[in-house]
Design a protein around this motif. Structure first.
Motif, PDB file in Angstrom:
ATOM      1  N   ARG A  13       0.836  -1.213   0.000  1.00  0.00           N
ATOM      2  CA  ARG A  13       0.000   0.000   0.000  1.00  0.00           C
ATOM      3  C   ARG A  13       0.866   1.256   0.000  1.00  0.00           C
ATOM      4  NH1 ARG A  13      -1.858   3.318   3.940  1.00  0.00           N
ATOM      5  NH2 ARG A  13      -1.007   1.983   5.552  1.00  0.00           N
ATOM      6  N   LEU A  14       1.869   1.284   0.861  1.00  0.00           N
ATOM      7  CA  LEU A  14       2.744   2.462   0.913  1.00  0.00           C
ATOM      8  C   LEU A  14       3.575   2.585  -0.353  1.00  0.00           C
ATOM      9  CD1 LEU A  14       3.889   2.390   4.632  1.00  0.00           C
ATOM     10  CD2 LEU A  14       2.222   3.890   3.558  1.00  0.00           C
ATOM     11  N   ALA A  15       4.070   1.475  -0.858  1.00  0.00           N
ATOM     12  CA  ALA A  15       4.849   1.508  -2.102  1.00  0.00           C
ATOM     13  C   ALA A  15       3.999   2.039  -3.251  1.00  0.00           C
ATOM     14  CB  ALA A  15       5.388   0.123  -2.416  1.00  0.00           C
ATOM     15  N   ALA A  16       2.731   1.660  -3.290  1.00  0.00           N
ATOM     16  CA  ALA A  16       1.847   2.160  -4.337  1.00  0.00           C
ATOM     17  C   ALA A  16       1.738   3.677  -4.275  1.00  0.00           C
ATOM     18  CB  ALA A  16       0.459   1.517  -4.200  1.00  0.00           C
ATOM     19  N   MET A  17       1.623   4.210  -3.074  1.00  0.00           N
ATOM     20  CA  MET A  17       1.548   5.669  -2.917  1.00  0.00           C
ATOM     21  C   MET A  17       2.842   6.335  -3.382  1.00  0.00           C
ATOM     22  SD  MET A  17      -0.440   6.407   0.604  1.00  0.00           S
ATOM     23  CE  MET A  17      -0.525   4.904   1.545  1.00  0.00           C
ATOM     24  N   LEU A  18       3.960   5.715  -3.070  1.00  0.00           N
ATOM     25  CA  LEU A  18       5.257   6.294  -3.427  1.00  0.00           C
ATOM     26  C   LEU A  18       5.522   6.253  -4.927  1.00  0.00           C
ATOM     27  CD1 LEU A  18       7.418   4.669  -0.608  1.00  0.00           C
ATOM     28  CD2 LEU A  18       6.687   7.062  -0.741  1.00  0.00           C
ATOM     29  N   LEU A  19       4.964   5.267  -5.613  1.00  0.00           N
ATOM     30  CA  LEU A  19       5.274   5.057  -7.031  1.00  0.00           C
ATOM     31  C   LEU A  19       4.229   5.591  -8.002  1.00  0.00           C
ATOM     32  CD1 LEU A  19       6.540   1.363  -6.834  1.00  0.00           C
ATOM     33  CD2 LEU A  19       7.928   3.427  -7.133  1.00  0.00           C
ATOM     34  N   ARG A  20       3.084   6.031  -7.502  1.00  0.00           N
ATOM     35  CA  ARG A  20       1.962   6.315  -8.404  1.00  0.00           C
ATOM     36  C   ARG A  20       2.258   7.355  -9.477  1.00  0.00           C
ATOM     37  NH1 ARG A  20      -1.831   8.200  -3.819  1.00  0.00           N
ATOM     38  NH2 ARG A  20      -0.530   9.865  -3.080  1.00  0.00           N
ATOM     39  N   SER A  21       3.106   8.335  -9.231  1.00  0.00           N
ATOM     40  CA  SER A  21       3.358   9.343 -10.265  1.00  0.00           C
ATOM     41  C   SER A  21       4.403   8.891 -11.291  1.00  0.00           C
ATOM     42  CB  SER A  21       3.796  10.668  -9.633  1.00  0.00           C
ATOM     43  OG  SER A  21       5.016  10.516  -8.963  1.00  0.00           O
ATOM     44  N   SER A  34      12.633   3.884   5.581  1.00  0.00           N
ATOM     45  CA  SER A  34      12.191   5.259   5.354  1.00  0.00           C
ATOM     46  C   SER A  34      11.457   5.317   4.024  1.00  0.00           C
ATOM     47  CB  SER A  34      13.361   6.242   5.358  1.00  0.00           C
ATOM     48  OG  SER A  34      14.019   6.266   4.113  1.00  0.00           O
ATOM     49  N   LEU A  35      10.493   6.206   3.920  1.00  0.00           N
ATOM     50  CA  LEU A  35       9.727   6.307   2.683  1.00  0.00           C
ATOM     51  C   LEU A  35      10.574   6.818   1.512  1.00  0.00           C
ATOM     52  CD1 LEU A  35       6.273   7.491   4.055  1.00  0.00           C
ATOM     53  CD2 LEU A  35       7.068   5.172   3.559  1.00  0.00           C
ATOM     54  N   PRO A  36      11.397   7.854   1.709  1.00  0.00           N
ATOM     55  CA  PRO A  36      12.230   8.292   0.578  1.00  0.00           C
ATOM     56  C   PRO A  36      13.189   7.205   0.098  1.00  0.00           C
ATOM     57  CG  PRO A  36      12.157   9.991   2.261  1.00  0.00           C
ATOM     58  CD  PRO A  36      11.509   8.769   2.848  1.00  0.00           C
ATOM     59  N   ARG A  37      13.773   6.473   1.014  1.00  0.00           N
ATOM     60  CA  ARG A  37      14.705   5.399   0.639  1.00  0.00           C
ATOM     61  C   ARG A  37      13.956   4.269  -0.068  1.00  0.00           C
ATOM     62  NH1 ARG A  37      18.962   3.856  -1.555  1.00  0.00           N
ATOM     63  NH2 ARG A  37      20.002   2.066  -0.664  1.00  0.00           N
ATOM     64  N   THR A  38      12.772   3.966   0.403  1.00  0.00           N
ATOM     65  CA  THR A  38      11.957   2.939  -0.247  1.00  0.00           C
ATOM     66  C   THR A  38      11.645   3.348  -1.681  1.00  0.00           C
ATOM     67  OG1 THR A  38      11.005   2.231   1.849  1.00  0.00           O
ATOM     68  CG2 THR A  38       9.763   1.702  -0.152  1.00  0.00           C
ATOM     69  N   ARG A  39      11.242   4.605  -1.887  1.00  0.00           N
ATOM     70  CA  ARG A  39      10.955   5.099  -3.242  1.00  0.00           C
ATOM     71  C   ARG A  39      12.198   4.977  -4.123  1.00  0.00           C
ATOM     72  NH1 ARG A  39       9.729  10.404  -2.581  1.00  0.00           N
ATOM     73  NH2 ARG A  39       7.549   9.939  -2.241  1.00  0.00           N
ATOM     74  N   GLN A  40      13.338   5.365  -3.589  1.00  0.00           N
ATOM     75  CA  GLN A  40      14.581   5.311  -4.355  1.00  0.00           C
ATOM     76  C   GLN A  40      14.917   3.874  -4.769  1.00  0.00           C
ATOM     77  OE1 GLN A  40      18.076   6.259  -2.077  1.00  0.00           O
ATOM     78  NE2 GLN A  40      19.118   7.108  -3.866  1.00  0.00           N
ATOM     79  N   ILE A  41      14.819   2.942  -3.849  1.00  0.00           N
ATOM     80  CA  ILE A  41      15.144   1.543  -4.145  1.00  0.00           C
ATOM     81  C   ILE A  41      14.166   0.964  -5.167  1.00  0.00           C
ATOM     82  CG2 ILE A  41      15.191  -0.790  -3.173  1.00  0.00           C
ATOM     83  CD1 ILE A  41      16.227   0.534  -0.547  1.00  0.00           C
ATOM     84  N   ASP A  52      -8.844  -4.430   9.757  1.00  0.00           N
ATOM     85  CA  ASP A  52      -8.153  -3.964  10.968  1.00  0.00           C
ATOM     86  C   ASP A  52      -6.637  -4.079  10.866  1.00  0.00           C
ATOM     87  OD1 ASP A  52     -10.578  -3.365  12.104  1.00  0.00           O
ATOM     88  OD2 ASP A  52     -10.725  -5.276  13.178  1.00  0.00           O
ATOM     89  N   ASP A  53      -6.140  -4.757   9.828  1.00  0.00           N
ATOM     90  CA  ASP A  53      -4.691  -4.899   9.638  1.00  0.00           C
ATOM     91  C   ASP A  53      -4.055  -3.679   8.971  1.00  0.00           C
ATOM     92  OD1 ASP A  53      -4.744  -7.375  10.804  1.00  0.00           O
ATOM     93  OD2 ASP A  53      -4.435  -8.512   8.960  1.00  0.00           O
ATOM     94  N   ARG A  54      -4.864  -2.763   8.454  1.00  0.00           N
ATOM     95  CA  ARG A  54      -4.322  -1.562   7.794  1.00  0.00           C
ATOM     96  C   ARG A  54      -3.691  -0.662   8.851  1.00  0.00           C
ATOM     97  NH1 ARG A  54      -6.302   0.794   2.865  1.00  0.00           N
ATOM     98  NH2 ARG A  54      -8.003  -0.692   3.097  1.00  0.00           N
ATOM     99  N   LEU A  55      -2.424  -0.297   8.630  1.00  0.00           N
ATOM    100  CA  LEU A  55      -1.671   0.511   9.589  1.00  0.00           C
ATOM    101  C   LEU A  55      -1.247   1.838   8.971  1.00  0.00           C
ATOM    102  CD1 LEU A  55       0.710  -2.305  10.889  1.00  0.00           C
ATOM    103  CD2 LEU A  55      -1.393  -1.491  11.969  1.00  0.00           C
ATOM    104  N   ALA A  56      -1.047   2.814   9.816  1.00  0.00           N
ATOM    105  CA  ALA A  56      -0.506   4.106   9.375  1.00  0.00           C
ATOM    106  C   ALA A  56       0.951   3.916   8.945  1.00  0.00           C
ATOM    107  CB  ALA A  56      -0.581   5.115  10.507  1.00  0.00           C
ATOM    108  N   ALA A  57       1.406   4.778   8.061  1.00  0.00           N
ATOM    109  CA  ALA A  57       2.790   4.702   7.581  1.00  0.00           C
ATOM    110  C   ALA A  57       3.783   4.723   8.734  1.00  0.00           C
ATOM    111  CB  ALA A  57       3.075   5.849   6.613  1.00  0.00           C
ATOM    112  N   GLU A  58       3.514   5.540   9.725  1.00  0.00           N
ATOM    113  CA  GLU A  58       4.425   5.644  10.875  1.00  0.00           C
ATOM    114  C   GLU A  58       4.562   4.308  11.593  1.00  0.00           C
ATOM    115  OE1 GLU A  58       1.708   7.622  10.447  1.00  0.00           O
ATOM    116  OE2 GLU A  58       2.662   9.482   9.830  1.00  0.00           O
TER     117      GLU A  58
END
Length: 86
Positions: free
Chosen positions: A25-33, A71-78, A55-61
């Protein structure tokens, strides 16, 4: 990151657990553009998981706190690097 890349490129057809679903889910947000098709695949897999386990959905933090991502920026970069190199 390999599981994420495989899911984004269609080599993986499900989010197998809470970790996969939240990371996808987070990767999708990071890559969508930059990679809209790959982001859509990741989002679809995570949403399929969350439909039966909302109930398994968690906040990014919380995902970062649990150590599933550093980290989100590092994940996007990788992920960007891996997807460009495929």
């Amino acid at each position: 990151m390999r599981r994420c890349t495989d899911a984004a490129t269609g080599k993986r057809l499900s989010a197998d657990d809470v970790t996969d679903a939240n990371v996808f889910r987070l990767a999708a947000m990071l890559l969508r553009s930059t990679f809209p098709d790959e982001a859509a695949r990741l989002r679809q897999l995570s949403e399929a998981y969350f439909r039966t386990r909302p109930d398994d959905r968690l906040a990014a933090e919380e995902v970062i706190h649990r150590g599933w991502l550093f980290s989100l920026p590092r994940t996007r970069q990788i992920l960007t690097s891996e997807l460009r190199g495929r």
